[in-house]
Scaffold this motif. Structure first.
Motif, PDB file in Angstrom:
ATOM      1  N   ALA A   1       0.836  -1.210   0.000  1.00 25.33           N
ATOM      2  CA  ALA A   1       0.000   0.000   0.000  1.00 25.33           C
ATOM      3  C   ALA A   1       0.869   1.258   0.000  1.00 25.33           C
ATOM      4  O   ALA A   1       0.616   2.195  -0.762  1.00 25.33           O
ATOM      5  CB  ALA A   1      -0.924  -0.004   1.208  1.00 25.33           C
ATOM      6  N   ALA A   2       1.890   1.274   0.850  1.00 31.98           N
ATOM      7  CA  ALA A   2       2.770   2.442   0.914  1.00 31.98           C
ATOM      8  C   ALA A   2       3.528   2.629  -0.391  1.00 31.98           C
ATOM      9  O   ALA A   2       3.683   3.756  -0.882  1.00 31.98           O
ATOM     10  CB  ALA A   2       3.744   2.302   2.080  1.00 31.98           C
ATOM     11  N   GLY A   3       4.007   1.534  -0.957  1.00 33.58           N
ATOM     12  CA  GLY A   3       4.712   1.616  -2.234  1.00 33.58           C
ATOM     13  C   GLY A   3       3.809   2.105  -3.347  1.00 33.58           C
ATOM     14  O   GLY A   3       4.217   2.908  -4.191  1.00 33.58           O
TER      15      GLY A   3
ATOM     16  N   THR B   1       4.618   5.502  -5.235  1.00 30.64           N
ATOM     17  CA  THR B   1       4.901   5.536  -6.674  1.00 30.64           C
ATOM     18  C   THR B   1       3.903   6.408  -7.422  1.00 30.64           C
ATOM     19  O   THR B   1       4.262   7.041  -8.413  1.00 30.64           O
ATOM     20  CB  THR B   1       4.897   4.111  -7.270  1.00 30.64           C
ATOM     21  OG1 THR B   1       3.662   3.459  -6.969  1.00 30.64           O
ATOM     22  CG2 THR B   1       6.062   3.306  -6.745  1.00 30.64           C
ATOM     23  N   ARG B   2       2.680   6.487  -6.946  1.00 30.77           N
ATOM     24  CA  ARG B   2       1.700   7.355  -7.603  1.00 30.77           C
ATOM     25  C   ARG B   2       1.989   8.827  -7.305  1.00 30.77           C
ATOM     26  O   ARG B   2       1.836   9.676  -8.178  1.00 30.77           O
ATOM     27  CB  ARG B   2       0.266   7.009  -7.172  1.00 30.77           C
ATOM     28  CG  ARG B   2      -0.203   5.641  -7.607  1.00 30.77           C
ATOM     29  CD  ARG B   2       0.004   5.424  -9.113  1.00 30.77           C
ATOM     30  NE  ARG B   2      -0.270   4.059  -9.512  1.00 30.77           N
ATOM     31  CZ  ARG B   2       0.653   3.150  -9.818  1.00 30.77           C
ATOM     32  NH1 ARG B   2       1.921   3.447  -9.782  1.00 30.77           N
ATOM     33  NH2 ARG B   2       0.304   1.947 -10.197  1.00 30.77           N
ATOM     34  N   LEU B   3       2.389   9.113  -6.078  1.00 35.61           N
ATOM     35  CA  LEU B   3       2.732  10.499  -5.738  1.00 35.61           C
ATOM     36  C   LEU B   3       3.948  10.987  -6.517  1.00 35.61           C
ATOM     37  O   LEU B   3       4.016  12.158  -6.908  1.00 35.61           O
ATOM     38  CB  LEU B   3       3.004  10.625  -4.237  1.00 35.61           C
ATOM     39  CG  LEU B   3       1.785  10.564  -3.316  1.00 35.61           C
ATOM     40  CD1 LEU B   3       2.229  10.550  -1.858  1.00 35.61           C
ATOM     41  CD2 LEU B   3       0.870  11.746  -3.573  1.00 35.61           C
ATOM     42  N   MET B   4       4.911  10.093  -6.738  1.00 36.68           N
ATOM     43  CA  MET B   4       6.127  10.461  -7.465  1.00 36.68           C
ATOM     44  C   MET B   4       5.999  10.226  -8.968  1.00 36.68           C
ATOM     45  O   MET B   4       6.957  10.422  -9.713  1.00 36.68           O
ATOM     46  CB  MET B   4       7.330   9.662  -6.916  1.00 36.68           C
ATOM     47  CG  MET B   4       7.613   9.930  -5.454  1.00 36.68           C
ATOM     48  SD  MET B   4       7.945  11.644  -5.090  1.00 36.68           S
ATOM     49  CE  MET B   4       9.487  11.886  -5.907  1.00 36.68           C
ATOM     50  N   ARG B   5       4.819   9.803  -9.402  1.00 36.01           N
ATOM     51  CA  ARG B   5       4.528   9.542 -10.821  1.00 36.01           C
ATOM     52  C   ARG B   5       5.521   8.564 -11.451  1.00 36.01           C
ATOM     53  O   ARG B   5       6.130   8.845 -12.498  1.00 36.01           O
ATOM     54  CB  ARG B   5       4.486  10.846 -11.599  1.00 36.01           C
ATOM     55  CG  ARG B   5       3.321  11.728 -11.212  1.00 36.01           C
ATOM     56  CD  ARG B   5       3.237  12.957 -12.116  1.00 36.01           C
ATOM     57  NE  ARG B   5       2.052  13.718 -11.824  1.00 36.01           N
ATOM     58  CZ  ARG B   5       2.022  14.748 -10.984  1.00 36.01           C
ATOM     59  NH1 ARG B   5       3.110  15.117 -10.349  1.00 36.01           N
ATOM     60  NH2 ARG B   5       0.895  15.402 -10.779  1.00 36.01           N
ATOM     61  N   MET B   6       5.695   7.401 -10.785  1.00 39.14           N
ATOM     62  CA  MET B   6       6.558   6.332 -11.291  1.00 39.14           C
ATOM     63  C   MET B   6       5.690   5.177 -11.749  1.00 39.14           C
ATOM     64  O   MET B   6       4.686   4.858 -11.122  1.00 39.14           O
ATOM     65  CB  MET B   6       7.503   5.819 -10.191  1.00 39.14           C
ATOM     66  CG  MET B   6       8.632   6.726  -9.840  1.00 39.14           C
ATOM     67  SD  MET B   6       9.700   6.005  -8.572  1.00 39.14           S
ATOM     68  CE  MET B   6      10.265   4.537  -9.358  1.00 39.14           C
ATOM     69  N   GLU B   7       6.058   4.554 -12.824  1.00 38.87           N
ATOM     70  CA  GLU B   7       5.377   3.346 -13.298  1.00 38.87           C
ATOM     71  C   GLU B   7       6.301   2.167 -13.026  1.00 38.87           C
ATOM     72  O   GLU B   7       7.343   2.022 -13.658  1.00 38.87           O
ATOM     73  CB  GLU B   7       5.059   3.457 -14.791  1.00 38.87           C
ATOM     74  CG  GLU B   7       4.063   4.539 -15.135  1.00 38.87           C
ATOM     75  CD  GLU B   7       2.700   4.267 -14.498  1.00 38.87           C
ATOM     76  OE1 GLU B   7       2.295   3.094 -14.385  1.00 38.87           O
ATOM     77  OE2 GLU B   7       2.040   5.259 -14.112  1.00 38.87           O
TER      78      GLU B   7
END
Length: 78
Positions: free
Chosen positions: A12-14, A18-24
């Motif tokens: 959940a944290a990851g 990753t969504r906050l940092m816009r990483m796929e």
């Protein structure tokens, strides 16, 4: 059982990180980021709380001493 909770919380944290940092990233990387982030954050928070608890202990000691002096001056000093 704690390992399962660590994986669930890490996932959940990851995912949120990753969504906050816009990483796929893939699922394994997302879970790994969450677990290692939780470890780093937990250690940093414990260090911060330890340092602040020492400072708050000192502040509490000073306030206690001030209160004791006030009580002594108010009720016992003539």
């Amino acid at each position: 059982m704690p390992v399962v909770f660590l994986i669930i919380i890490g996932a959940a944290a990851g995912f949120i990180a990753t969504r906050l940092m816009r990483m796929e990233t893939d699922v394994i990387t997302t879970v790994a980021i969450g677990i290692f982030g939780a470890l780093i954050g937990g250690i940093a928070l414990r260090v911060l709380l330890t340092l602040t608890s020492i400072a708050f202990g000192f502040v509490g000691a000073v306030l206690g001493a001030v209160l004791l002096i006030w009580v002594y001056r108010t009720y016992f000093q003539k």
